[in-house]
Scaffold this active site. Structure first.
Site, short mmCIF file in Angstrom:
data_model
loop_
_atom_site.label_atom_id
_atom_site.label_comp_id
_atom_site.label_asym_id
_atom_site.label_seq_id
_atom_site.Cartn_x
_atom_site.Cartn_y
_atom_site.Cartn_z
N HIS A 1 0.93 -1.55 -0.25
CA HIS A 1 0.03 0.13 0.23
C HIS A 1 1.26 1.17 -0.29
O HIS A 1 2.16 1.33 0.67
CB HIS A 1 -1.34 0.18 1.16
CG HIS A 1 -1.91 -1.25 1.44
ND1 HIS A 1 -2.95 -1.23 1.51
CD2 HIS A 1 -1.20 -2.45 2.15
CE1 HIS A 1 -3.58 -2.54 1.94
NE2 HIS A 1 -2.39 -3.24 2.24
N TYR A 2 0.43 2.43 0.04
CA TYR A 2 0.55 3.43 0.17
C TYR A 2 -0.44 4.47 1.00
O TYR A 2 -1.21 4.07 1.58
CB TYR A 2 1.25 4.90 -1.10
CG TYR A 2 -0.23 4.99 -1.76
CD1 TYR A 2 -1.25 5.51 -1.78
CD2 TYR A 2 -0.17 5.06 -3.47
CE1 TYR A 2 -1.73 5.93 -2.59
CE2 TYR A 2 -1.11 5.21 -4.52
CZ TYR A 2 -2.09 5.52 -3.70
OH TYR A 2 -2.97 6.34 -4.65
N THR A 3 0.77 5.06 1.80
CA THR A 3 0.05 6.01 3.14
C THR A 3 -0.97 6.78 2.24
O THR A 3 -1.90 7.67 3.64
CB THR A 3 0.75 6.37 3.66
OG1 THR A 3 1.22 6.57 3.65
CG2 THR A 3 1.44 5.00 4.37
N GLU B 1 2.75 -1.26 4.31
CA GLU B 1 2.35 0.80 4.20
C GLU B 1 3.60 0.88 3.78
O GLU B 1 4.27 0.98 4.77
CB GLU B 1 1.93 1.21 4.91
CG GLU B 1 0.06 0.32 5.30
CD GLU B 1 -0.80 1.43 4.21
OE1 GLU B 1 -0.48 2.21 3.88
OE2 GLU B 1 -1.74 0.84 4.73
N ASP C 1 -4.13 2.23 -4.74
CA ASP C 1 -2.50 1.95 -4.57
C ASP C 1 -1.97 0.81 -4.97
O ASP C 1 -2.20 0.32 -4.72
CB ASP C 1 -2.45 2.64 -3.20
CG ASP C 1 -3.20 1.76 -2.00
OD1 ASP C 1 -4.45 1.63 -2.36
OD2 ASP C 1 -2.42 1.39 -1.42
#
Length: 288
Positions: free
Chosen positions: A50-52, A114, A171
Site C-alpha cells: 500500500h501507500y499511506t 504500508e 495504491d
C-alpha cells in the site's frame, strides 16, 4: 512538533517489541505439545503493498490509533525506518473488502506493508503521481525477501492493494517499481520477447471482452464474466496495466494488454530431457 513526534515514535518502538507469546495454560490444564498434525499451513499466503496518502507522523498516528493497521510501515526518511506495528501471527486491518483467486477478505491470509507516500494530486494538467524514494524500495526489497523466505510466499502472491480491490483502490499506483521486484526475483513478470512475439497477432485480431475477463480472472482478479465491457471491467484492466504497463493505463483492452495477459497466463513449455550419451563398450542396465 518534536514532542509529538518523539511520543509517537516511542509508542511505535513499544509496539514493535510486542510479539505474540502464548500465555501459560491455566492451573490444572496440562497441554502436551509433542505431536504435530500434517494437515496445516501457514496463515500468511499473500503480501499486500500500500501507500499511506500522508506523511510519516500522520501515517504513524492513523496506523497505531485507528482501526486501520498494517504489519509494517516503511517511512520516507533519507534512511527509512521499517516499523513493525502488528505481529505477523496476528491479523491486521489493511486489505478491507478484497478478493483474489479463491480468497476473499484477505486480511486473514496476508501481511500488509504500508509505504509513506502521498499518492497523487489532481492538477489542471492532469493527475500527478508521487514517486517512491529509492531508499524506501531498497528497504522494501529486503523486507519482502525476509517475509518470502520465512513464509514461502509464491511470486504471484505479492500484490498491490488495487489488485485485490480494483473497484475502490489505486495504491500503490503506477510509479511503484514492480519491475524492480521482478528483477529481484520476488514477482512473476511477462518475458518481453514472448510479449513481442504475440503482439502482431493481437494487433491483427483483438480478442473479445469475454476473453479479457476470463484471462484476467485466471491471473486472479475479481472481474465480471459477462462479455460486456462495463466500468468494473475497465477498472480491472486499468489496474493490470498499472502494474505491467504503467506508461498507459487507461483501461482500454488493447493488443499489448492482450499479449501481456497471454504470456502471463501461458507457462513456458517443459522440454524433454536430452538423452545421455553412453560411451561405446559400456553396458547399461534398466532402472527398476
Amino acid at each position: 512538533m518534536k514532542i509529538v513526534t518523539l511520543t509517537v515514535l516511542s509508542t511505535l518502538l513499544a509496539l514493535a517489541g510486542c510479539a505474540t507469546v502464548p500465555p501459560p495454560p491455566p492451573a490444572g490444564l496440562a497441554i502436551d505439545r509433542t505431536l504435530s498434525a500434517r494437515g496445516q499451513s501457514d496463515r500468511v499466503k499473500y503480501v499486500i503493498i500500500h501507500y499511506t496518502v500522508s506523511d510519516t507522523p500522520r501515517s504513524v498516528k492513523i496506523l497505531t490509533t485507528q482501526d486501520v493497521s498494517a504489519h509494517y510501515l516503511v517511512t520516507d526518511a533519507d534512511q527509512p525506518t521499517v516499523y513493525s506495528l502488528v505481529d505477523e501471527s496476528r491479523q491486521s486491518n489493511h486489505a478491507g473488502y478484497s478478493n483474489w483467486k479463491i480468497y476473499n477478505q484477505l486480511n486473514a491470509a496476508s501481511i500488509g506493508i504500508e509505504i509513506v507516500n502521498p499518492g497523487y494530486k489532481d492538477t489542471p494538467e492532469g493527475r500527478a503521481w508521487y514517486p517512491f524514494k529509492p531508499a524506501q524500495i531498497d528497504q522494501l526489497v529486503l523486507l519482502l525477501k525476509d517475509i518470502v523466505k520465512r513464509h514461502n510466499i509464491r511470486p504471484e502472491n505479492i500484490l498491490g492493494h488495487n489488485e485485490i480491490a480494483p473497484q475502490r483502490k489505486l495504491d500503490p499506483g503506477p510509479l511503484f517499481p514492480w519491475k524492480r521486484l521482478a528483477d529481484e526475483g520476488l514477482i512473476t513478470w511477462p518475458e518481453p520477447s514472448r510479449v513481442a512475439a504475440r503482439l502482431p497477432g493481437y494487433q491483427q485480431q483483438l480478442p473479445d471482452i469475454f476473453w479479457f475477463q476470463r484471462t484476467l480472472a485466471q491471473v486472479g482478479y475479481a472481474v465480471p464474466q459477462t462479455g460486456v465491457f462495463d466500468t468494473a471491467t475497465r477498472n480491472v484492466v486499468a489496474v493490470f496495466q498499472t502494474k505491467y504497463r504503467p506508461a498507459l493505463f487507461d483501461g482500454t483492452p488493447d493488443a499489448e494488454t492482450a499479449a501481456l495477459l497471454d504470456v502471463l497466463t501461458s507457462p513456458l513449455p517443459v522440454l524433454p530431457a536430452a538423452p545421455v550419451a553412453v560411451p561405446a563398450g559400456v553396458e547399461t542396465a534398466p532402472v527398476e
